[in-house]
Design a protein around this motif. Structure first.
Motif, mmCIF file in Angstrom:
data_model
loop_
_atom_site.group_PDB
_atom_site.id
_atom_site.type_symbol
_atom_site.label_atom_id
_atom_site.label_comp_id
_atom_site.label_asym_id
_atom_site.label_seq_id
_atom_site.Cartn_x
_atom_site.Cartn_y
_atom_site.Cartn_z
ATOM 1 N N ALA A 202 0.929 -1.030 -0.046
ATOM 2 C CA ALA A 202 -0.047 -0.364 0.361
ATOM 3 C C ALA A 202 0.641 1.723 0.173
ATOM 4 O O ALA A 202 1.955 0.953 0.832
ATOM 5 C CB ALA A 202 -0.879 -0.076 1.336
ATOM 6 N N ILE A 203 0.517 2.111 -0.544
ATOM 7 C CA ILE A 203 1.388 3.277 -0.932
ATOM 8 C C ILE A 203 0.835 4.124 0.695
ATOM 9 O O ILE A 203 -0.456 4.769 0.350
ATOM 10 C CB ILE A 203 0.971 4.073 -2.434
ATOM 11 C CG1 ILE A 203 1.574 3.402 -3.529
ATOM 12 C CG2 ILE A 203 1.275 5.510 -2.160
ATOM 13 C CD1 ILE A 203 0.703 4.474 -4.949
ATOM 14 N N GLN A 204 2.701 4.786 1.259
ATOM 15 C CA GLN A 204 1.733 5.159 2.042
ATOM 16 C C GLN A 204 1.535 7.235 2.002
ATOM 17 O O GLN A 204 2.572 7.793 0.529
ATOM 18 C CB GLN A 204 4.084 5.756 2.656
ATOM 19 C CG GLN A 204 3.747 4.407 3.294
ATOM 20 C CD GLN A 204 3.266 4.067 4.697
ATOM 21 O OE1 GLN A 204 3.020 4.909 5.713
ATOM 22 N NE2 GLN A 204 3.044 2.910 4.779
ATOM 23 N N SER A 205 0.681 7.571 2.281
ATOM 24 C CA SER A 205 0.086 8.951 1.205
ATOM 25 C C SER A 205 -0.734 9.401 1.890
ATOM 26 O O SER A 205 -1.511 8.866 3.202
ATOM 27 C CB SER A 205 -0.103 9.061 0.126
ATOM 28 O OG SER A 205 -0.732 10.189 -0.170
ATOM 29 N N ARG B 204 -7.294 -0.278 -1.597
ATOM 30 C CA ARG B 204 -5.978 0.231 -1.891
ATOM 31 C C ARG B 204 -4.423 -0.679 -1.172
ATOM 32 O O ARG B 204 -3.414 -0.012 -0.594
ATOM 33 C CB ARG B 204 -5.507 1.601 -2.756
ATOM 34 C CG ARG B 204 -6.332 1.631 -3.755
ATOM 35 C CD ARG B 204 -5.808 3.413 -4.469
ATOM 36 N NE ARG B 204 -6.602 3.429 -5.651
ATOM 37 C CZ ARG B 204 -7.757 4.259 -5.878
ATOM 38 N NH1 ARG B 204 -8.522 4.576 -4.849
ATOM 39 N NH2 ARG B 204 -8.397 4.639 -7.013
ATOM 40 N N GLY B 205 -5.449 -1.290 -0.227
ATOM 41 C CA GLY B 205 -4.642 -1.683 0.924
ATOM 42 C C GLY B 205 -4.453 -0.425 2.397
ATOM 43 O O GLY B 205 -3.549 -0.622 2.478
ATOM 44 N N HIS B 206 -5.237 0.404 2.774
ATOM 45 C CA HIS B 206 -5.504 1.246 2.994
ATOM 46 C C HIS B 206 -5.161 1.571 4.538
ATOM 47 O O HIS B 206 -6.507 0.956 4.562
ATOM 48 C CB HIS B 206 -4.956 2.832 2.538
ATOM 49 C CG HIS B 206 -5.076 3.277 1.859
ATOM 50 N ND1 HIS B 206 -5.382 4.225 0.332
ATOM 51 C CD2 HIS B 206 -3.133 3.328 1.228
ATOM 52 C CE1 HIS B 206 -4.463 4.494 -0.547
ATOM 53 N NE2 HIS B 206 -3.367 4.135 0.113
ATOM 54 N N GLU C 58 2.098 0.086 7.881
ATOM 55 C CA GLU C 58 2.757 -0.788 6.654
ATOM 56 C C GLU C 58 1.721 -1.987 6.434
ATOM 57 O O GLU C 58 1.519 -2.810 6.958
ATOM 58 C CB GLU C 58 3.918 -0.801 7.248
ATOM 59 C CG GLU C 58 4.955 0.310 7.703
ATOM 60 C CD GLU C 58 6.667 -0.074 7.953
ATOM 61 O OE1 GLU C 58 7.001 -1.229 7.557
ATOM 62 O OE2 GLU C 58 6.928 0.633 8.479
ATOM 63 N N VAL C 59 1.158 -2.188 5.114
ATOM 64 C CA VAL C 59 1.048 -2.594 4.541
ATOM 65 C C VAL C 59 1.168 -3.264 3.639
ATOM 66 O O VAL C 59 1.662 -2.462 2.112
ATOM 67 C CB VAL C 59 -0.737 -2.341 4.759
ATOM 68 C CG1 VAL C 59 -1.557 -4.082 3.575
ATOM 69 C CG2 VAL C 59 -1.616 -1.666 5.703
ATOM 70 N N VAL D 229 -11.974 -5.403 3.563
ATOM 71 C CA VAL D 229 -13.160 -3.895 3.496
ATOM 72 C C VAL D 229 -13.756 -4.459 5.351
ATOM 73 O O VAL D 229 -14.531 -3.384 5.594
ATOM 74 C CB VAL D 229 -13.787 -5.619 2.957
ATOM 75 C CG1 VAL D 229 -15.587 -5.700 3.167
ATOM 76 C CG2 VAL D 229 -13.893 -5.482 1.056
ATOM 77 N N ALA D 230 -13.421 -5.202 5.847
ATOM 78 C CA ALA D 230 -13.565 -5.609 7.028
ATOM 79 C C ALA D 230 -11.713 -5.392 8.097
ATOM 80 O O ALA D 230 -11.033 -6.307 7.523
ATOM 81 C CB ALA D 230 -14.099 -6.569 7.283
#
Length: 358
Positions: free
Chosen positions: A37-40, A64-66, A81-82, A89-90
């Motif tokens: 996942a992008i860090q933002s 997006r994995g956030h 960090e992912v 979703v959950a």
């Protein structure tokens, strides 16, 4: 490969359908299972679909994995960090340190440090093979079992189709034993904290392979709800999830309640309540027509429901009746969590917000 579209709860709220495909950026294939996942900071304004408490910490998961976490009841958030950028979703934490998150591409993530970092435990590239191995062994032991044969065929189909089936909810009773559920009757159990998983598709009264939307324990009872009025309850004696009839045939999006009172909720403001372990159900009249998409229970025992229109409804009598709370600029909500006295954190298409309630 079959093509189909699925809307996770937040997308249903805003009437969007999200394809079960990997993200495409600048016409190039991006493997979301291999892309962290992008860090933002801008991700906080994106779509979030799940909330959980990890002790005093709040955890939010989304597109997006956030994954973000907050230590001040949702005032400020920090990004975790992912290892994947699949839509999540959950999320659930059975203990303050141990938690699990699930989502698209058959992803199951685990954190052992209060949600700060995550590791992948399972994904859609493994799901079909785990199913195939399990049901082939079962078929070898029971050659005349037609159900096992069908599930072997289903496992082969899933392997051929690839990592496109989502898990839509997760529930753990403790740091070892838990379940993940999802589209088309997908259900897996672990008894070792997610190191290994066992498919349970043959242990559900779901012959139509309807989607499972949510799983929750209310008191000593464990429930699954899904589309077309599906409600299942775990029978401890047989370890089967047996069908529980209710008066409604539309989709149920969630389950909430407290010992002695369970509520299932879904489309068009439909909420049903049982006070006898799901033997009988009564409709709860909310006075709203919007679908109920989120719920939470406060520390003092009040039950809160939130609609797709952002309406907040509060019950102080174990869900027998609800009072609507006034809200400024209500917006679609996919998840809600009571964060403290008079404070409600909600997740949805507009990111993460705090809402007051009385």
């Amino acid at each position: 490969m079959n093509t189909f579209r699925w809307a996770v709860l937040s997308a249903l709220v805003v009437a969007l359908a999200v394809p079960f495909t990997r993200h495409v950026i600048a016409a190039e294939f991006v493997d979301t299972l291999s892309s962290p996942a992008i860090q933002s900071e801008k991700a906080l304004q994106g779509m979030f679909t799940g909330l959980a408490s990890a002790g005093q910490r709040l955890i939010a998961v989304g597109q997006r994995g956030h994954i973000f976490y907050s230590d001040d009841s949702g005032v400020r958030w920090r990004q975790a960090e992912v290892p994947v950028s699949s839509d999540l979703v959950a999320v659930q934490f059975p203990t303050p340190t141990q938690g699990w998150a699930v989502g698209h591409d058959g992803v199951v993530l685990h954190s052992d440090n209060n949600g700060e970092t995550w590791k992948r435990q399972l994904d859609g590239r493994q799901v079909g093979q785990i199913m195939l191995d399990h049901y082939q062994r079962q078929q070898a032991q029971q050659p005349d079992d037609a159900a096992s044969a069908l599930l072997v065929d289903e496992a082969r189909r899933m392997i051929d189709e690839g990592a496109d089936k989502p898990f839509l909810d997760v529930w753990f009773s403790d740091e070892k034993t838990g379940y993940v559920v999802g589209a088309f009757n997908l259900i897996f159990r672990t008894d070792d904290g997610g190191r290994t998983w066992v498919p349970l598709m043959d242990s559900t009264d779901n012959p139509g392979a309807l989607n499972f939307y949510a799983m929750r324990a209310i008191g000593d009872d464990l429930f699954i709800v899904g589309e077309q009025g599906l409600v299942l309850k775990l029978d401890p004696a047989t370890q089967r999830f047996v069908s529980v009839p209710t008066p409604y045939s539309g989709s149920y999006f969630g389950i909430t309640g407290k010992p002695g009172a369970v509520l299932v909720y879904g489309l068009r403001g439909n909420v049903y309540r049982s006070v006898d372990h799901a033997a009988n159900w009564d409709k709860v009249e909310l006075g709203v027509s919007s679908s109920i998409t989120a719920s939470t229970v406060t520390a003092d025992g009040r039950i809160i429901l939130v609609s797709q229109a952002g309406q907040v409804l509060v019950s102080a009598n174990n869900g027998a009746s609800f009072t609507q709370q006034a809200q400024n600029r209500p917006a679609p909500v996919a998840a809600a969590l009571a964060a403290g006295p008079g404070s409600l954190v909600v997740a949805g298409a507009q990111g993460l917000r705090q809402l007051p309630f009385e």
